[in-house]
Scaffold this active site. Sequence first.
Site, PDB file in Angstrom:
ATOM      1  CG  HIS B  63      -0.357   0.093   2.531  1.00  0.00           C
ATOM      2  ND1 HIS B  63       0.565  -0.815   3.005  1.00  0.00           N
ATOM      3  CD2 HIS B  63      -0.529   1.001   3.543  1.00  0.00           C
ATOM      4  CE1 HIS B  63       0.929  -0.473   4.235  1.00  0.00           C
ATOM      5  NE2 HIS B  63       0.296   0.626   4.581  1.00  0.00           N
ATOM      6  CG  HIS B  65      -0.035   4.361   4.951  1.00  0.00           C
ATOM      7  ND1 HIS B  65      -0.846   3.599   5.758  1.00  0.00           N
ATOM      8  CD2 HIS B  65      -0.748   5.485   4.657  1.00  0.00           C
ATOM      9  CE1 HIS B  65      -2.009   4.239   5.931  1.00  0.00           C
ATOM     10  NE2 HIS B  65      -1.971   5.372   5.282  1.00  0.00           N
ATOM     11  CG  ASP B  67       5.094   2.732   7.153  1.00  0.00           C
ATOM     12  OD1 ASP B  67       4.193   3.240   6.444  1.00  0.00           O
ATOM     13  OD2 ASP B  67       4.856   1.902   8.051  1.00  0.00           O
ATOM     14  CG  HIS B  68       4.259  -0.415   4.121  1.00  0.00           C
ATOM     15  ND1 HIS B  68       4.255  -1.737   4.479  1.00  0.00           N
ATOM     16  CD2 HIS B  68       3.866   0.274   5.229  1.00  0.00           C
ATOM     17  CE1 HIS B  68       3.854  -1.856   5.735  1.00  0.00           C
ATOM     18  NE2 HIS B  68       3.610  -0.653   6.214  1.00  0.00           N
ATOM     19  CG  HIS B 143      -3.988  -0.009   6.778  1.00  0.00           C
ATOM     20  ND1 HIS B 143      -3.935   0.063   8.155  1.00  0.00           N
ATOM     21  CD2 HIS B 143      -2.940   0.736   6.334  1.00  0.00           C
ATOM     22  CE1 HIS B 143      -2.903   0.830   8.498  1.00  0.00           C
ATOM     23  NE2 HIS B 143      -2.289   1.243   7.418  1.00  0.00           N
ATOM     24  CG  ASP B 211       0.583  -1.378   7.661  1.00  0.00           C
ATOM     25  OD1 ASP B 211       1.519  -2.170   7.860  1.00  0.00           O
ATOM     26  OD2 ASP B 211       0.691  -0.144   7.827  1.00  0.00           O
ATOM     27  CG  HIS B 269       3.864  -2.437  10.762  1.00  0.00           C
ATOM     28  ND1 HIS B 269       2.932  -1.647  11.380  1.00  0.00           N
ATOM     29  CD2 HIS B 269       4.190  -1.805   9.618  1.00  0.00           C
ATOM     30  CE1 HIS B 269       2.699  -0.584  10.619  1.00  0.00           C
ATOM     31  NE2 HIS B 269       3.453  -0.655   9.549  1.00  0.00           N
TER      32      HIS B 269
END
Lengths: 302, 302
Positions: B63, B65, B67-68, B143, B211, B269
């Site tokens: 996805h 976000h 941090d990914h 999410h 997530d 995570h």
Amino acid sequence: MMKFEVTILGSSSATPVFNRNPSAQLLNCNEKYYLIDCGEGTQQQLTKYNLKAARIDHIFISHLHGDHYFGLIGLLSSLHLNGRIKPMQIFAPTPLLEILEIQFKYSDTNLRYPIEFFPIEADESKQIFENQDLIVKTVVLNHRIPTTGFVFQQKPRQRKLIKEKTEDIPMAYYAALKKGKDIEQSNGEILRSEDFTTPAEPPRSYAYCSDTMYDERYFETIKESDTLYHEATFMHELLDRANETHHTTAKQAGEIAKINGVKKLLIGHFSSRYKTLQMLLEETQSVFENTELAVEGRTFQL
Amino acid sequence: MMKFEVTILGSSSATPVFNRNPSAQLLNCNEKYYLIDCGEGTQQQLTKYNLKAARIDHIFISHLHGDHYFGLIGLLSSLHLNGRIKPMQIFAPTPLLEILEIQFKYSDTNLRYPIEFFPIEADESKQIFENQDLIVKTVVLNHRIPTTGFVFQQKPRQRKLIKEKTEDIPMAYYAALKKGKDIEQSNGEILRSEDFTTPAEPPRSYAYCSDTMYDERYFETIKESDTLYHEATFMHELLDRANETHHTTAKQAGEIAKINGVKKLLIGHFSSRYKTLQMLLEETQSVFENTELAVEGRTFQL
């Protein structure tokens, strides 16, 4: 003495290798933090060297090659997640705002703090920032895409009152004396500024030339800097490669420092072909002795 | 035995802290590399653990976000600068292509290698990839923005010939025997596959749930995975916070593993509020014992 120092967060060109990270430097001027470039991993480097990202209020990005800005979106996102509310001023090439906004959009991020974005035009040297401590001017560099360096110039400071001598004179005179003005009292007696104050520290300057080939046109703006950071991507034996990619050799960096009468030179942005850096340093020092390697974790008093 | 293992490159949620990096994992299936998520600093992590980025041919992004995926643009740029010419397949939410292209545009980068982009729709579980070793299916997670997990499933393999027993029979029979078929020879004698071969290794599967909050709707797609990676952002005492941010607690991760009959659970995570991770592990293990911490540098046989 007012703090004026820079900590190197990245010394690598293009790709991260051998524990060298892409370009980023943290300038501390009077306990305020200014970030200069922001390659991938800059937020991790700040953590590593115990420098609080939250204290950064101004970010200067020299150009839009990824090794100079890929870490910015992550840094800004983390500040958001960590609750920042004070504004962040970003000075960068115009398209950077679009690059940031598209990423905030698709992550459905509404920043809790305002970004104040100041687009930089790379066509001529100009002043882009001023506060009580510092003036920042751009340096028009010669790279493959529009690129600016930055000169961080301390503002002239006031003379300092000599405590023991000023105790018996009216406080109303202090401001004028600190500015160097003499004062004629009502009895005709003259109080000379130089008798009651010591000279201000001379303002210092730090010039940052990120990615550029040797080009005399920008010399004027970095002349007589106290400290010059200049890229030195290649050894001089690769001058052709340096010209082709619009970079500078270690020897040329030394020449630039010498010609422009700077006091000290820091070199960085080293090609991934160099596993160790001593020979680059020696090549530069053969032309300009007061040179140091701007490598990760080192802090230089400017 | 065919190699099927995963190396953890990042275990942090949202912001990098305490030497924990944002999400990224490298799957090695039969000596081919598959990258799963790509948080900032992934290319540095690959270097750190001596895993050659050049060997990655497939990247799966769960996805958008940051941090990914914030490390993806840097990784792709470095591969370009290091001379890659073979294609890179990227499976990711549609807008990622726009995010990449805008950055290549402004850095004036013309990639030397093709990106083959496969947009993922997060609405239903489906097969998105297949080669000789592996099938990849999406997992519809719950999410804040569209998010998919992935199930990496080895393909059924053929039975193995027993060398000593098959030396005297015609090679033309081998293919059928490996497929489990018996062969009737012209003299009426039957060669039974099970006499000449040993069973194939049972195909294994690895489910990756990046997530998500606890949601039974995706359980069907991860059921009976050999190994499940599941996020476990918070301790269960912060269940409200987990629900609010659409994340899972350590206890819930254990329950998900138990309910779905997986053999082994990896959790990751982790919220930046946890300086150490032992209590998260213990909370999960109180529900599902065969759990390990998916932390940086660890490699798990799947």
